[in-house]
Motif scaffolding. Structure first.
Motif, PDB file in Angstrom:
ATOM      1  N   VAL A  60      57.967 117.173   5.640  1.00  0.00           N
ATOM      2  CA  VAL A  60      59.374 116.978   5.536  1.00  0.00           C
ATOM      3  C   VAL A  60      60.128 117.928   4.787  1.00  0.00           C
ATOM      4  N   PHE A  61      61.494 118.192   5.453  1.00  0.00           N
ATOM      5  CA  PHE A  61      62.105 119.396   4.761  1.00  0.00           C
ATOM      6  C   PHE A  61      63.068 118.643   3.903  1.00  0.00           C
ATOM      7  N   HIS A  62      63.050 118.905   2.609  1.00  0.00           N
ATOM      8  CA  HIS A  62      64.030 118.360   1.549  1.00  0.00           C
ATOM      9  C   HIS A  62      65.190 119.522   0.987  1.00  0.00           C
ATOM     10  N   ILE A  63      66.288 119.526   1.367  1.00  0.00           N
ATOM     11  CA  ILE A  63      67.257 120.469   0.726  1.00  0.00           C
ATOM     12  C   ILE A  63      67.462 120.173  -0.806  1.00  0.00           C
ATOM     13  N   GLU A  64      66.881 121.091  -1.521  1.00  0.00           N
ATOM     14  CA  GLU A  64      67.070 120.912  -2.979  1.00  0.00           C
ATOM     15  C   GLU A  64      68.566 121.639  -3.299  1.00  0.00           C
ATOM     16  N   ARG A  76      66.957 126.270  -0.808  1.00  0.00           N
ATOM     17  CA  ARG A  76      65.880 125.995  -1.497  1.00  0.00           C
ATOM     18  C   ARG A  76      65.494 124.720  -0.949  1.00  0.00           C
ATOM     19  N   LEU A  77      64.307 124.763  -0.171  1.00  0.00           N
ATOM     20  CA  LEU A  77      63.777 123.673   0.247  1.00  0.00           C
ATOM     21  C   LEU A  77      62.554 123.263  -0.398  1.00  0.00           C
ATOM     22  N   ARG A  78      62.444 121.848  -0.587  1.00  0.00           N
ATOM     23  CA  ARG A  78      61.218 121.437  -1.413  1.00  0.00           C
ATOM     24  C   ARG A  78      60.467 120.498  -0.136  1.00  0.00           C
ATOM     25  N   PHE A  79      58.960 120.789  -0.448  1.00  0.00           N
ATOM     26  CA  PHE A  79      57.959 119.935   0.343  1.00  0.00           C
ATOM     27  C   PHE A  79      57.027 119.484  -0.662  1.00  0.00           C
ATOM     28  N   ASP A  80      56.725 118.434  -0.259  1.00  0.00           N
ATOM     29  CA  ASP A  80      55.772 117.508  -0.868  1.00  0.00           C
ATOM     30  C   ASP A  80      54.988 116.587   0.103  1.00  0.00           C
ATOM     31  N   CYS A  81      53.733 117.324   0.572  1.00  0.00           N
ATOM     32  CA  CYS A  81      52.908 117.254   1.712  1.00  0.00           C
ATOM     33  C   CYS A  81      51.312 117.508   1.702  1.00  0.00           C
ATOM     34  N   HIS A  82      50.712 117.206   2.686  1.00  0.00           N
ATOM     35  CA  HIS A  82      49.309 117.299   2.516  1.00  0.00           C
ATOM     36  C   HIS A  82      48.877 118.191   3.835  1.00  0.00           C
ATOM     37  N   CYS A 100      58.064 125.164  -2.934  1.00  0.00           N
ATOM     38  CA  CYS A 100      59.454 125.512  -2.428  1.00  0.00           C
ATOM     39  C   CYS A 100      59.471 126.536  -1.436  1.00  0.00           C
ATOM     40  N   GLU A 101      60.442 126.587  -0.895  1.00  0.00           N
ATOM     41  CA  GLU A 101      60.730 127.718   0.243  1.00  0.00           C
ATOM     42  C   GLU A 101      62.167 128.080  -0.054  1.00  0.00           C
TER      43      GLU A 101
END
Lengths: 129, 129
Positions: A60-64, A76-82, A100-101
């Motif tokens: 999931v792409f989350h815009i921080e 700055r994109l944040r990811f929390d994934c497996h 982050c990306e």
């Protein structure tokens, strides 16, 4: 497009990715789009995303953070994934990682024409140590 | 500060780094500046930079892309240098490496208050394979 319109468009692109509406990708990505120096076009860009969600099913792409100066956007994109197996050469094997990306986009005629992306590989390595 | 003034200030900060005028760092960096989630302040920020130029004597910051939306700036910085030993955990040992950093800054009262930086470690690894 002014800054507000461009930011709105970018958020619509991210929603498209998160909802896996890859058939609509051509609305957001230019026919000769480049990603980190490689010309991918819409088809290549879609193939890259399909590989990403294959490797990371819960991506999931989350815009921080979002910085908008038309025709460019930085996020700055944040990811929390497996990631299921290997990711960036790291044996993640289904473990949870947060990272982050920092990514910069150039738009042309309302569509992404170029992407310069850096993923925080070091953060992933540190978590898995 | 409008976008043009902020961009001008950022370029002055980068010139300060490239000319190693670290005594002037307080002009550009806030007293409670944070870098990748850690509070460094001006002294900690200077210590980080001094470590960087110790590890990479020929370090030069080259601004490749700049996106400015006050109070934030995003930049893509390019480096072409010879880290003397270990860099990001990689045994570079004086070899030439080219890599980018995508970095976002928040300014307060004309000084950097927060930095979110990601260095392209993968690019360095690929070059040294």
């Amino acid at each position: 497009m002014d800054g507000q319109e461009l930011a709105y468009r970018y958020r619509a692109y991210i929603a498209c990715l998160n909802e896996r509406r890859f058939d609509e990708l051509g609305l957001y990505v230019s026919e000769d789009a480049r990603h980190n120096g490689r010309t991918l076009g819409v088809d290549g860009y879609r193939a890259m995303l399909e590989r990403d969600v294959h490797d990371i099913p819960d991506l999931v792409f989350h815009i921080e953070l979002l910085i908008c100066e038309p025709p460019k956007i930085a996020a700055r994109l944040r990811f929390d994934c497996h990631p299921a197996g290997l990711f960036l050469g790291i044996k993640v094997n289904g473990r949870r990682v947060e990272f982050c990306e920092n990514v910069i986009y150039e738009f042309r005629d309302g569509r992404i024409s170029e992407v310069w992306s850096v993923i925080d590989k070091q953060a992933i390595e540190t978590q898995l140590e």
